[in-house]
Design an enzyme around this catalytic site. Structure first.
Site: not given
Ligand code: 5GP
Ligand code: MG
Length: 169
Positions: A94, A97, A125, A146-147, A153, A159
């Site tokens: 999805d 980050d 992001k 935060f979305v 979710d 969701r």
């Molecule tokens: P990363 O490992 O790239 O830091 O984060 C990935 C995971 O963090 C995403 O798959 C998601 O589950 C969660 N995440 C990161 N940013 C957001 C956000 O703004 N909203 C939500 N709901 N989940 C996020």
């Molecule tokens: Mg995820």
């Protein structure tokens, strides 16, 4: 909640992404590996536009951090994953980050003797990536907020929303 991407914006962009993916794979058989649970809507909408020989595999990854945007402890479950040996794999999530989740999964899938591995995310992001990672397909760049919605979710809520919105906590 402030809507960041409308349902129409998302549907239009997902169709464009599917077109690009279909052009790149040109009839090759592809296995889409979705990262549960956030990938659900994106996966379901994308594959319905893909006129390719296609399989779907799933895995689960979560970093347990609520709405904080500091990366938490990554937990990965691979029990649902089919045999990927010799397959062209497109890893689908999805949101990108920090990159921790997809970088880990990318490394893991590379060890499974796949024929090729690409990565697609609906959202990226801006200014948040900490782990170097090449993403082949991305839908939208969004600001650091935060979305929720369209699979994303907060405590497992929101969701089902057909749009992406900023959650003010
Ligand atoms: P990363 O490992 O790239 O830091 O984060 C990935 C995971 O963090 C995403 O798959 C998601 O589950 C969660 N995440 C990161 N940013 C957001 C956000 O703004 N909203 C939500 N709901 N989940 C996020
Ligand atoms: Mg995820």
């Amino acid at each position: 909640m402030k809507i960041l991407l409308s349902a129409d914006d998302i549907q239009r962009r997902v169709a464009e992404m599917a077109q690009q993916i279909a052009d790149d794979y040109r009839g090759q058989s592809v296995t889409i590996v979705g990262v549960l649970t956030g990938c659900l809507m994106f996966l379901a909408d994308l594959v319905r536009h893909l006129d390719l020989p296609l399989r779907i595999g799933l895995l689960q990854a979560s970093s347990y951090r609520g709405a904080t945007t500091t990366p938490g402890l990554l937990r990965v479950q691979l029990e649902l994953l089919p045999d990927l040996r010799g397959r062209h794999v497109l890893l689908l999530d999805d949101i990108l980050d920090t990159g921790q989740t997809l970088a880990y999964l990318n490394r893991h899938l590379q060890t499974l003797d796949v024929a090729s591995l690409r990565i697609a995310v609906l959202l990226r992001k801006e200014g948040r990536q900490q782990v170097p990672l090449h993403v082949d397909y991305r839908g939208f760049d969004i600001p650091d907020a935060f979305v929720v919605g369209y699979g994303l979710d907060y405590n497992d809520e929101y969701r089902h929303l057909p749009y992406v919105a900023v959650l003010n906590l």
